[in-house]
Design a protein around this motif. Sequence first.
Motif, PDB file in Angstrom:
ATOM      1  N   ALA A  52      21.652  50.746  39.269  1.00 54.70           N
ATOM      2  CA  ALA A  52      22.288  49.401  38.489  1.00 54.70           C
ATOM      3  C   ALA A  52      22.590  49.491  37.578  1.00 54.70           C
ATOM      4  O   ALA A  52      23.839  48.870  37.056  1.00 54.70           O
ATOM      5  CB  ALA A  52      21.984  48.262  39.000  1.00 54.70           C
ATOM      6  N   GLY A  53      21.776  49.870  36.668  1.00 46.59           N
ATOM      7  CA  GLY A  53      21.364  49.794  35.307  1.00 46.59           C
ATOM      8  C   GLY A  53      23.130  50.567  34.521  1.00 46.59           C
ATOM      9  O   GLY A  53      23.589  50.554  33.469  1.00 46.59           O
ATOM     10  N   ASN A  54      21.933  51.996  34.769  1.00 48.10           N
ATOM     11  CA  ASN A  54      23.101  52.856  34.246  1.00 48.10           C
ATOM     12  C   ASN A  54      24.679  52.834  35.161  1.00 48.10           C
ATOM     13  O   ASN A  54      25.444  53.280  33.970  1.00 48.10           O
ATOM     14  CB  ASN A  54      22.883  53.995  35.259  1.00 48.10           C
ATOM     15  N   LEU A  55      25.082  52.156  35.900  1.00 49.02           N
ATOM     16  CA  LEU A  55      26.285  52.382  36.473  1.00 49.02           C
ATOM     17  C   LEU A  55      26.826  51.226  35.977  1.00 49.02           C
ATOM     18  O   LEU A  55      27.668  51.229  35.642  1.00 49.02           O
ATOM     19  CB  LEU A  55      26.277  52.069  38.029  1.00 49.02           C
ATOM     20  N   ALA A  56      26.238  50.494  35.183  1.00 49.59           N
ATOM     21  CA  ALA A  56      26.391  48.709  34.519  1.00 49.59           C
ATOM     22  C   ALA A  56      27.080  49.696  33.310  1.00 49.59           C
ATOM     23  O   ALA A  56      27.605  49.375  32.461  1.00 49.59           O
ATOM     24  CB  ALA A  56      25.736  47.864  34.141  1.00 49.59           C
ATOM     25  N   GLY A  57      26.437  50.497  32.558  1.00 49.34           N
ATOM     26  CA  GLY A  57      26.370  51.288  31.210  1.00 49.34           C
ATOM     27  C   GLY A  57      27.588  51.431  31.440  1.00 49.34           C
ATOM     28  O   GLY A  57      28.396  51.512  30.138  1.00 49.34           O
ATOM     29  N   ILE A  58      27.850  52.847  32.165  1.00 46.83           N
ATOM     30  CA  ILE A  58      29.160  53.306  32.441  1.00 46.83           C
ATOM     31  C   ILE A  58      30.700  52.576  32.704  1.00 46.83           C
ATOM     32  O   ILE A  58      30.943  53.033  31.579  1.00 46.83           O
ATOM     33  CB  ILE A  58      29.113  54.464  33.464  1.00 46.83           C
TER      34      ILE A  58
END
Length: 123
Positions: free
Chosen positions: A61-67
């Motif tokens: 969730a965190g990484n993909l929200a950042g991307i």
Amino acid sequence: MLNWRCLWRLLSAGKYFGISTEKRGMVMIYQYRTHGTCSREIDLEIEDGIIRRVKFHGGCAGNLAGISKIVEGMPAQKVIDTFSGIRCGMKSTSCPDQLARALKQYKNCLLYTSPSPRDRSLS
């Protein structure tokens, strides 16, 4: 001119592909099912070749929200060039690579499903 064969391939593969025209320009809504990653699906909203919104379903969730935040406002081709070929661990692909693949598929079908400039002036 709408290429029904390309649109049918998208729909039969379980992908949602919509075209909506607004005063700002042409907004494309595209849904891509990922392969070989933890995320299951990517929703894209693209306006005149610029990514307006990206939402990953599943995955980190965190990484993909950042991307998603990073690519908003970027041209689709720049995202393809930047993220193509990125791997996740021992996998042959990654969520960023799947995003690049989704954009490539979107661009390929856009060539065949875009309204002509004549159609655009009528709306």
